[in-house]
Design a protein around this motif. Structure first.
Motif, PDB file in Angstrom:
ATOM      1  N   UNK A 158       0.864  -1.235   0.003  1.00 45.99           N
ATOM      2  CA  UNK A 158       0.059  -0.017  -0.011  1.00 45.99           C
ATOM      3  C   UNK A 158       0.880   1.297   0.066  1.00 45.99           C
ATOM      4  N   UNK A 159       1.935   1.251   0.782  1.00 51.09           N
ATOM      5  CA  UNK A 159       2.843   2.374   0.608  1.00 51.09           C
ATOM      6  C   UNK A 159       3.373   2.533  -0.685  1.00 51.09           C
ATOM      7  N   UNK A 160       3.865   1.666  -1.441  1.00 47.62           N
ATOM      8  CA  UNK A 160       4.406   2.022  -2.646  1.00 47.62           C
ATOM      9  C   UNK A 160       3.403   1.966  -3.828  1.00 47.62           C
ATOM     10  N   UNK A 161       1.960   1.538  -3.555  1.00 52.34           N
ATOM     11  CA  UNK A 161       1.051   1.939  -4.525  1.00 52.34           C
ATOM     12  C   UNK A 161       0.431   3.066  -4.341  1.00 52.34           C
ATOM     13  N   UNK A 172       7.893  -4.581  -9.238  1.00 58.49           N
ATOM     14  CA  UNK A 172       7.071  -3.208  -9.316  1.00 58.49           C
ATOM     15  C   UNK A 172       7.626  -2.219  -8.272  1.00 58.49           C
ATOM     16  N   UNK A 173       7.813  -2.889  -7.076  1.00 60.21           N
ATOM     17  CA  UNK A 173       8.290  -1.980  -6.103  1.00 60.21           C
ATOM     18  C   UNK A 173       9.420  -1.635  -5.989  1.00 60.21           C
ATOM     19  N   UNK A 174      10.516  -2.167  -6.527  1.00 64.10           N
ATOM     20  CA  UNK A 174      11.957  -1.976  -7.041  1.00 64.10           C
ATOM     21  C   UNK A 174      11.968  -0.667  -8.030  1.00 64.10           C
ATOM     22  N   UNK A 176      19.083  -5.528  -2.493  1.00 64.82           N
ATOM     23  CA  UNK A 176      17.728  -5.378  -3.399  1.00 64.82           C
ATOM     24  C   UNK A 176      17.875  -4.437  -4.256  1.00 64.82           C
ATOM     25  N   UNK A 177      18.618  -3.423  -4.435  1.00 63.77           N
ATOM     26  CA  UNK A 177      18.886  -2.621  -5.381  1.00 63.77           C
ATOM     27  C   UNK A 177      19.745  -3.320  -6.442  1.00 63.77           C
TER      28      UNK A 177
END
Length: 633
Positions: free
Chosen positions: A198-201, A289-291, A338-339
């Motif tokens: 929800x944060x990233x969306x 999609x988040x990254x 993650x990056x």
């Protein structure tokens, strides 16, 4: 008359929920009520909704038909409702104590486990963690490692819900590990993942300053999404080659087929999403999609490091003081890991991007980061991967490769595959199946890492005077040099594409040579490459040898350059889960010249290949270093 089962109305995710029955809960890591996910509600019955279907018993009111159905029906209704909209569970729990107990108080978390398995990948079959499959009596399992059997302490149930943890004291194999039970809190994991999505969306750019308040929850959740990815199959499932376009030469009236030039935009998320869909993973598209989101870029560029600058002034007449160089302290190494999962997307027009790329170059070319304490590689003294160093190496090399491809260098076309298709190149074979192939002859070594065969790769380097300016600034001051090295605008040199052809060394360990003959090695009797760092004994080391030659079409060296001899070893690091470490020694003119230390991102069999550091094999004073990248085409 047939009895009908009435189920609660489940609002969709896009519906506005202004109902006062929605619980005001706070996820782990803090947050306000408008971005919350369901947790155990308050027992204050005055705030319960007056649902006709799910309301508790009252005088003159019949019992809810849903609560009169078998528990399996209630479980299925609530599970489907939670998958569709998690906040629906919280609203249902506030209508009735019996439902609240069913949702939140069940000790085996069966409801939350089924919701988790419908929304995300099954963590019990994740490819990242080593698991064993053959029970060997009470509390023990065995893993075939190609050189015998290694005993693993486990629960003996064969369900694969544990994590291999190396004993930690074994450096060169032969040690034992233990298989610890890993309990999964499905409810907490589902809630955290819904909150992070929800944060990233939904969060606008105005709220990015609040991301630091939830950094621990965000990083831990994204890492769990990555580590729960299923392993890729060991068969060749490479995506199709990039499309080609046909152009016509108007001068000669002949048609020539040329491959379309690569650009960052051509590696579109839609193509990578299709490859992930074919691979049957739910976590992959979510994590990718988040990254790629602007919120993650904000976290990486602004929250991954903390910058400080010493308050020192240069002396009168001194051209510059190296101590005034900004110092960056890594806040969270997992952000670097993650990056590294996707190629960097640096914008040359963005000042912050240029500065960060300059910082990564400084990390890569700073010789103080690669010393005997970490075997001159991207490791920590305890034998684990230093993800900050590896992210810097990988980001520099992938950004350089994209720059070379953008210039139309045809010999680099083979770099398109490991740079494309999203997260697919960093999904390896995993550790779910560690059985030695049944048809492999007993006198041959099991190539569990896919070492044998051709590899492509290249390297990068600074001009030697610039490398000295970075690593020996006092020498530059002594010469009264007024030019300060600005790595944010510096374009280092990139070598030609090289080709490695490797074969597994099936010969036994050679006998130690006497001092009289130690300086006259032949290629067939060279000492094997060793390490002083701890390693994992889960799988045996693979020794190999081969040749390195310039890829056809290079321009730096003549195409007739002779091949150089290469030898090395692949082994597992002491990480949990273990990572695949590569060590290569390149030999020119009968002498060891360069040593490469790297890590294969994604584990064994990953298409991204391994990133590492090249250094002088003899470690002479003031000898340079730089990044290297090899992948299997």
């Amino acid at each position: 008359m047939t009895a009908s089962v009435i189920v609660p109305s489940i609002p969709r995710a896009h519906d506005k929920m202004e109902d006062s029955s929605t619980p005001a809960t706070t996820p782990r890591g803090g947050g306000t009520s408008d971005e919350c996910v369901p947790s155990s509600p308050s027992s204050d019955l005055s705030s319960l909704a007056s649902s006709v279907i799910l309301s508790p018993l009252s005088i003159g009111q019949p019992r809810s038909p849903l609560l009169s159905t078998p528990p399996e029906i209630i479980h299925r209704v609530l599970c489907d409702s939670g998958v569709d909209d998690l906040t629906a569970l919280a609203r249902a729990a506030k209508t009735c104590r019996e439902l609240r107990s069913f949702i939140y108080d069940n000790p085996d978390q069966a409801l939350w486990r089924d919701i988790h398995l419908q929304m995300f990948d099954d963590p019990k079959i994740a490819g990242a963690f080593p698991v064993s499959s053959t029970p060997v009596g009470s509390g023990q399992k065995k893993i075939r490692d190609g050189c015998g059997l290694g005993t693993v302490d486990g629960d003996g149930d064969g369900d694969g819900d544990g994590i291999w943890r190396d004993g930690g004291n074994d450096r060169h194999g032969g040690g034992q590990g233990r298989f610890e039970k890993k309990e999964i809190d499905y409810k907490r994991q589902v809630q955290d993942r819904e909150f992070v999505q929800r944060i990233f969306r939904d969060w606008p750019e105005e709220r990015f300053e609040e991301l630091g308040d939830h950094l621990e929850t965000i990083v831990a959740t994204l890492m769990s999404l990555y580590l729960d990815l299923p392993a890729s199959p060991m068969t060749d499932t490479s995506p199709p080659p990039p499309p080609t376009t046909t152009t016509t030469n108007s001068t000669t009236s002949t048609s020539t087929s040329t491959t379309s030039s690569y650009s960052p935009a051509s590696s579109s998320s839609s193509r990578s999403a299709r490859s992930l869909a074919r691979s049957n993973t739910r976590n992959g598209p979510i994590l990718e999609s988040i990254i790629r989101s602007e919120a993650f870029k904000h976290i990486y560029y602004n929250l991954s490091t903390k910058e400080t600058k010493p308050l020192l002034r240069p002396l009168r007449g001194q051209p510059g003081n190296p101590n005034r160089r900004a110092h960056r302290e890594v806040v969270h190494p997992d952000l670097s890991r993650l990056h590294l999962l996707l190629p960097p997307d640096f914008c040359h027009e963005d000042v912050s991007h240029r500065q960060h790329r300059g910082y990564l170059r400084e990390v890569v070319y700073n010789q103080s980061n690669f010393q005997p304490r970490n075997d001159w590689g991207p490791f920590t003294p305890d034998g684990k991967v230093d993800w900050t160093l590896l992210d810097a190496i990988g980001s520099v090399m992938m950004a350089n490769a994209k720059d070379v491809l953008a210039m139309g260098e045809e010999s680099w076309r083979q770099a398109v595959l490991p740079l494309s298709y999203g997260l697919e190149p960093v999904r390896g074979w995993g550790f779910n199946d560690l059985r030695r192939p049944a048809d492999l002859p007993a006198d041959q070594v099991w190539d569990w890492a896919g070492v044998a065969g051709p590899w492509c790769g290249s390297y990068a380097f600074l001009d030697y005077s610039d490398w000295i300016a970075l690593n020996e600034p006092r020498l530059v001051q002594f010469r009264r040099s007024m030019n300060q090295l600005d790595l944010a605008r510096y374009a280092e040199a990139v070598g030609d594409l090289m080709r490695l052809v490797l074969i597994v060394d099936h010969d036994p360990q050679p006998e130690p040579e006497s001092e009289s003959t130690s300086s006259h090695h032949t290629e067939d009797h060279l000492p094997r490459v060793t390490t002083t760092l701890p390693t994992s004994s889960l799988l045996p080391p693979i020794f190999f040898r081969g040749s390195s030659v310039q890829q056809h079409g290079g321009v730096t060296y003549p195409s007739q350059s002779p091949a150089s001899f290469v030898r090395g070893v692949v082994r597992l690091t002491a990480d949990d889960p273990p990572q695949v470490r590569w060590t290569l020694v390149i030999r020119y003119g009968g002498q060891d010249r360069w040593r490469l230390e790297g890590v294969q991102v994604g584990g064994r069999g990953s298409k991204r290949g391994f990133f590492g550091i090249w250094t002088d094999a003899l470690k002479e004073e003031h000898s340079p270093n730089g990044p290297v990248w090899y992948w299997k085409p």
